[in-house]
Motif scaffolding. Structure first.
Motif, PDB file in Angstrom:
ATOM      1  N   HIS A  13       0.877  -1.128  -0.255  1.00  0.00           N
ATOM      2  CA  HIS A  13       0.107  -0.389  -0.219  1.00  0.00           C
ATOM      3  C   HIS A  13       1.076   1.388   0.076  1.00  0.00           C
ATOM      4  O   HIS A  13       1.242   1.861   0.522  1.00  0.00           O
ATOM      5  CB  HIS A  13      -1.014  -0.503   1.400  1.00  0.00           C
ATOM      6  CG  HIS A  13      -2.017   1.646   1.097  1.00  0.00           C
ATOM      7  ND1 HIS A  13      -3.200   1.348   0.721  1.00  0.00           N
ATOM      8  CD2 HIS A  13      -2.329   2.391   1.912  1.00  0.00           C
ATOM      9  CE1 HIS A  13      -3.766   2.012   0.481  1.00  0.00           C
ATOM     10  NE2 HIS A  13      -3.434   2.663   1.316  1.00  0.00           N
ATOM     11  N   THR A  15       0.867   5.548  -1.363  1.00  0.00           N
ATOM     12  CA  THR A  15       0.270   7.078  -1.384  1.00  0.00           C
ATOM     13  C   THR A  15       0.911   7.842  -1.241  1.00  0.00           C
ATOM     14  O   THR A  15       1.121   7.817  -0.588  1.00  0.00           O
ATOM     15  CB  THR A  15      -1.050   7.041  -0.217  1.00  0.00           C
ATOM     16  OG1 THR A  15      -0.640   6.944   0.839  1.00  0.00           O
ATOM     17  CG2 THR A  15      -2.422   5.299  -0.490  1.00  0.00           C
ATOM     18  N   GLN A  17       0.373  11.613   0.583  1.00  0.00           N
ATOM     19  CA  GLN A  17      -0.087  12.467   0.809  1.00  0.00           C
ATOM     20  C   GLN A  17       0.618  13.953   1.299  1.00  0.00           C
ATOM     21  O   GLN A  17       1.321  13.461   0.743  1.00  0.00           O
ATOM     22  CB  GLN A  17       0.352  11.838   2.200  1.00  0.00           C
ATOM     23  CG  GLN A  17      -0.380  10.406   2.396  1.00  0.00           C
ATOM     24  CD  GLN A  17      -1.779  10.378   2.581  1.00  0.00           C
ATOM     25  OE1 GLN A  17      -2.965  10.811   2.713  1.00  0.00           O
ATOM     26  NE2 GLN A  17      -2.526   9.104   2.116  1.00  0.00           N
ATOM     27  N   THR A 133      -4.432  11.489  -0.126  1.00  0.00           N
ATOM     28  CA  THR A 133      -5.215  10.398  -0.355  1.00  0.00           C
ATOM     29  C   THR A 133      -6.319   9.647   0.633  1.00  0.00           C
ATOM     30  O   THR A 133      -5.897   9.512   1.273  1.00  0.00           O
ATOM     31  CB  THR A 133      -4.037   9.278  -1.107  1.00  0.00           C
ATOM     32  OG1 THR A 133      -3.434   9.933  -2.323  1.00  0.00           O
ATOM     33  CG2 THR A 133      -5.481   7.532  -2.038  1.00  0.00           C
ATOM     34  N   ALA A 135      -9.183   7.294   0.526  1.00  0.00           N
ATOM     35  CA  ALA A 135     -10.182   5.872  -0.596  1.00  0.00           C
ATOM     36  C   ALA A 135     -11.613   6.486   0.026  1.00  0.00           C
ATOM     37  O   ALA A 135     -12.188   6.152  -1.003  1.00  0.00           O
ATOM     38  CB  ALA A 135      -9.379   4.552  -0.281  1.00  0.00           C
ATOM     39  N   GLY A 141      -4.408  11.830  -4.111  1.00  0.00           N
ATOM     40  CA  GLY A 141      -3.625  11.206  -4.680  1.00  0.00           C
ATOM     41  C   GLY A 141      -2.716  11.402  -6.028  1.00  0.00           C
ATOM     42  O   GLY A 141      -3.460  12.758  -6.756  1.00  0.00           O
ATOM     43  N   CYS A 147      -6.908   6.974  -5.633  1.00  0.00           N
ATOM     44  CA  CYS A 147      -6.672   5.216  -5.637  1.00  0.00           C
ATOM     45  C   CYS A 147      -5.238   5.633  -5.038  1.00  0.00           C
ATOM     46  O   CYS A 147      -4.703   6.556  -5.149  1.00  0.00           O
ATOM     47  CB  CYS A 147      -6.816   4.666  -7.122  1.00  0.00           C
ATOM     48  SG  CYS A 147      -7.970   4.820  -8.108  1.00  0.00           S
ATOM     49  N   HIS A 148      -4.552   4.545  -4.566  1.00  0.00           N
ATOM     50  CA  HIS A 148      -3.089   4.048  -4.383  1.00  0.00           C
ATOM     51  C   HIS A 148      -1.960   4.294  -5.481  1.00  0.00           C
ATOM     52  O   HIS A 148      -2.660   4.025  -6.668  1.00  0.00           O
ATOM     53  CB  HIS A 148      -2.860   2.957  -3.446  1.00  0.00           C
ATOM     54  CG  HIS A 148      -3.481   1.837  -3.929  1.00  0.00           C
ATOM     55  ND1 HIS A 148      -2.375   1.130  -4.550  1.00  0.00           N
ATOM     56  CD2 HIS A 148      -4.508   0.785  -3.793  1.00  0.00           C
ATOM     57  CE1 HIS A 148      -2.822  -0.003  -4.660  1.00  0.00           C
ATOM     58  NE2 HIS A 148      -4.161  -0.147  -3.895  1.00  0.00           N
TER      59      HIS A 148
END
Length: 309
Positions: A13, A15, A17, A133, A135, A141, A147-148
């Motif tokens: 995971h 992302t 940020q 990000t 979700a 994002g 989305c990651h």
């Protein structure tokens, strides 16, 4: 922009940020932002970036990035066995990268999340004033839809004209992610709804972070805390709120939490405790300790002043 970082493998995971989007919770939009804000802010600080600059948050490892630029990079947070072109690289320092260099994050040696910053920050579009990000809201994002990061994503950033002197955090200031974690709690206005026995259970027992935990909330398992009887109206919830559902297993709300909740709440953890919590993987044990509101405010003011937030 033709310079940046290409995602070879997204890992478990990863992302983008930044500090998060604020002022929209009345619309059901949660702020988001990095799980371990202290580490994210240090990544930017090591590069003299402003605190608003975007970083990559890597959770549990497995991410690989290829540099398509000359730049200084800083990596902070947990030790995710980073290598650069196959050579080990310790976290909490900055270093130079050039086109073709590959940053590979393995699985955690200690800690759970790492943060990657580049000089000048990643240049990605903002949605509602932030690229964070989230979700659950489908916001932020690289593509603005929550989305990651995915393989072959290209994250733009500016090139640096000359190599700077690398920086490194002194060992004595690097957070200890091995020690037993104590979360400091500011009891909330519903504290008197819980029985003395419930509070005794909460203060005197150890709880384990479960595998159901995520960026919305840390789910804990341990001796059940008796919730108050009766129904409560849903109301706005803050970061760090400790909810107690019917099964008595506490849930600590985090960055991507819902904006409303109806479970009774013991109080909230100090945000600095929450950032430490973000570096503990499932299976880790935590305990709780009370903290007065004035002491909590003092600690948060010191933190916010230091990073210019």
């Amino acid at each position: 922009m033709s310079t940046g970082m290409r995602v070879i493998k997204s890992g478990i995971h990863a992302t983008l940020q930044d500090q998060g989007r604020y002022g929209f919770q009345h619309l059901g939009v949660t702020p988001g932002g990095p799980a371990d804000a202290v580490s994210a802010n240090w990544a930017n600080r090591l590069l003299d970036n402003g605190p608003e600059c975007a970083v990559i948050e890597i959770t549990a490892g497995g991410t690989e990035l290829e540099s398509h630029t000359h730049s200084m990079v800083a990596v902070t947070g947990g030790d995710l066995n980073l290598t650069v072109n196959g050579q080990p690289k310790a976290p909490w320092r900055s270093f130079w990268v050039k086109p073709g260099d590959v940053l590979k994050f393995g699985y955690p040696r200690y800690g759970f999340r790492a943060y990657v910053a580049v000089a000048g920050g990643f240049q990605v579009p903002n949605v509602l004033g932030s690229c964070a990000t989230v979700a659950r809201n489908k916001l932020g994002g690289l593509t603005g839809d929550g989305c990651h990061l995915q393989p072959n994503d290209f994250i733009p950033c500016a090139a640096s004209s000359q190599e700077r002197v690398p920086r490194q955090m002194p060992d004595k200031y690097v957070p200890d992610l091995h020690s037993e974690l104590t979360l400091y709690v500011i009891p909330g206005y519903q504290q008197h709804e819980f029985s003395a026995e419930a509070w005794h259970t909460f203060w005197t027992n150890e709880y384990e972070i479960t595998t159901e935990s995520d960026s919305m909330g840390a789910r804990l398992h341990g001796p059940a805390i008796a919730p108050p009887s009766g129904n409560l109206l849903s109301e706005p919830v803050c970061y760090g709120a400790i909810q107690v559902p019917g099964d008595g297993q506490p849930i600590i709300l985090l960055q991507q939490r819902q904006t409303l909740g109806g479970y009774p709440k013991l109080g909230s953890i100090l945000p600095l405790s929450g950032y430490n919590l973000a570096q503990r993987p499932p299976g880790s044990k935590v305990r709780f300790q009370p903290m007065g509101l004035a002491t909590a405010q003092q600690q948060m003011r010191r933190y916010l002043r230091f990073f210019g937030l």
